[in-house]
Design an enzyme around this catalytic site. Sequence first.
Site, PDB file in Angstrom:
ATOM      1  N   ARG A 270     -12.063  48.850  11.715  1.00  0.00           N
ATOM      2  CA  ARG A 270     -12.675  47.717  12.418  1.00  0.00           C
ATOM      3  C   ARG A 270     -11.681  47.123  13.417  1.00  0.00           C
ATOM      4  NH1 ARG A 270     -17.606  46.050  13.419  1.00  0.00           N
ATOM      5  NH2 ARG A 270     -18.177  46.391  11.212  1.00  0.00           N
TER       6      ARG A 270
ATOM      7  N   ARG B 218     -15.543  58.435  15.301  1.00  0.00           N
ATOM      8  CA  ARG B 218     -14.628  57.385  14.835  1.00  0.00           C
ATOM      9  C   ARG B 218     -14.311  57.489  13.347  1.00  0.00           C
ATOM     10  NH1 ARG B 218     -17.861  51.933  13.900  1.00  0.00           N
ATOM     11  NH2 ARG B 218     -19.678  52.802  12.848  1.00  0.00           N
TER      12      ARG B 218
ATOM     13  N   HIS C 165     -15.273  51.527  22.448  1.00  0.00           N
ATOM     14  CA  HIS C 165     -15.696  50.259  21.821  1.00  0.00           C
ATOM     15  C   HIS C 165     -14.482  49.320  21.714  1.00  0.00           C
ATOM     16  CE1 HIS C 165     -17.646  47.446  19.214  1.00  0.00           C
ATOM     17  NE2 HIS C 165     -18.561  48.267  18.730  1.00  0.00           N
TER      18      HIS C 165
ATOM     19  N   ASP D 145     -24.808  40.485  22.475  1.00  0.00           N
ATOM     20  CA  ASP D 145     -24.859  41.931  22.277  1.00  0.00           C
ATOM     21  C   ASP D 145     -25.725  42.504  23.397  1.00  0.00           C
ATOM     22  OD1 ASP D 145     -24.768  44.500  21.373  1.00  0.00           O
ATOM     23  OD2 ASP D 145     -25.674  44.122  19.425  1.00  0.00           O
TER      24      ASP D 145
ATOM     25  N   GLU E  38     -17.021  47.089  26.571  1.00  0.00           N
ATOM     26  CA  GLU E  38     -16.939  48.520  26.323  1.00  0.00           C
ATOM     27  C   GLU E  38     -17.424  49.327  27.524  1.00  0.00           C
ATOM     28  OE1 GLU E  38     -19.155  49.211  22.681  1.00  0.00           O
ATOM     29  OE2 GLU E  38     -18.932  47.088  22.171  1.00  0.00           O
TER      30      GLU E  38
END
Length: 304
Positions: free
Chosen positions: A70, A93, A160, A202, A261
């Site tokens: 994270r 990832r 990200h 978002d 991003e």
Amino acid sequence: MMTSSTSEKPLVELTKGVNGLEKVILREVRGSSAEVYLYGGQVTSWKNDLREELLFVSSKAIFKPPKAIRGGIPICFPQFANRGPLESHGFARNRFWSIDKDPPPFPASTSSRAFVDLILKPFEFRLRVALSPAGDLMLTSRIRNTSTDGKPFAFTFAYHTYFSVSDISEVRVEGLETLDYLENKERFTEQGDAITFESEVDKIYLSTPTKIAILDHEKKRTFVIRKDGLPDAVVWNPWDKRAKAIADFGDEEYKHMLCVEAAAVEKPITLKPGEEWRGRQELSAVPSSYCSGQLDPKRVLLGS
């Protein structure tokens, strides 16, 4: 990988990180550094020449497969979010990458000697992470369709990036104003003269410029994102309620991070057999200047 005979520590060092996971440390002689975990091919640290950390990693991050780390710069591939049949953000990832011993030549666009080349198999996904002498962080991804069945390969993608900020309510993003964006799969047009934050955000901005600036009012610091091959830009901050619902994220940590991003999300990239795609982002952190009580990003966005 290369090492230096003049500095005390090598420019590139393979060592152990959290929970014994292997990581590569990149250093430049002026003091800047970056760390890249082979797990996820993930950058987890980027420090300037004052040794200030520029990326955010949660204090609750779980450095243990199969959980993704994270923070830092997770790579979303071959799927962004839930836009496809795979697990959210794909699998790059939370796979182990290898150091690429014999990469094909990269364009000589940097004087950096502090870099590492990684490869994710069985795909031919090559990643170069480089630190410039000035401390800029560069990530270049090269993905080739090596299939022998003649079928095209389609994917979406994002770097990200979690930036470390002093206080999210004092941050603004410049360069995305007036653009269309997707939110909950609906299309809108950005109305403000800059993006500021007072609740969860978002959004997927479409057809974005090659340069975006993040202005941190309190630290008088501006992050500049330069990108190539990545037409979209995702802006994300979970805010308080969502933060509390994320197990590997501190309840109050949303105040000190912002994801902007470089991405290719709206229109998947399709490669025919033998074709290669390249996507690149370059991050720099520069002092911000004051102008009439406001940070002056125009000089940054219009500059080199």
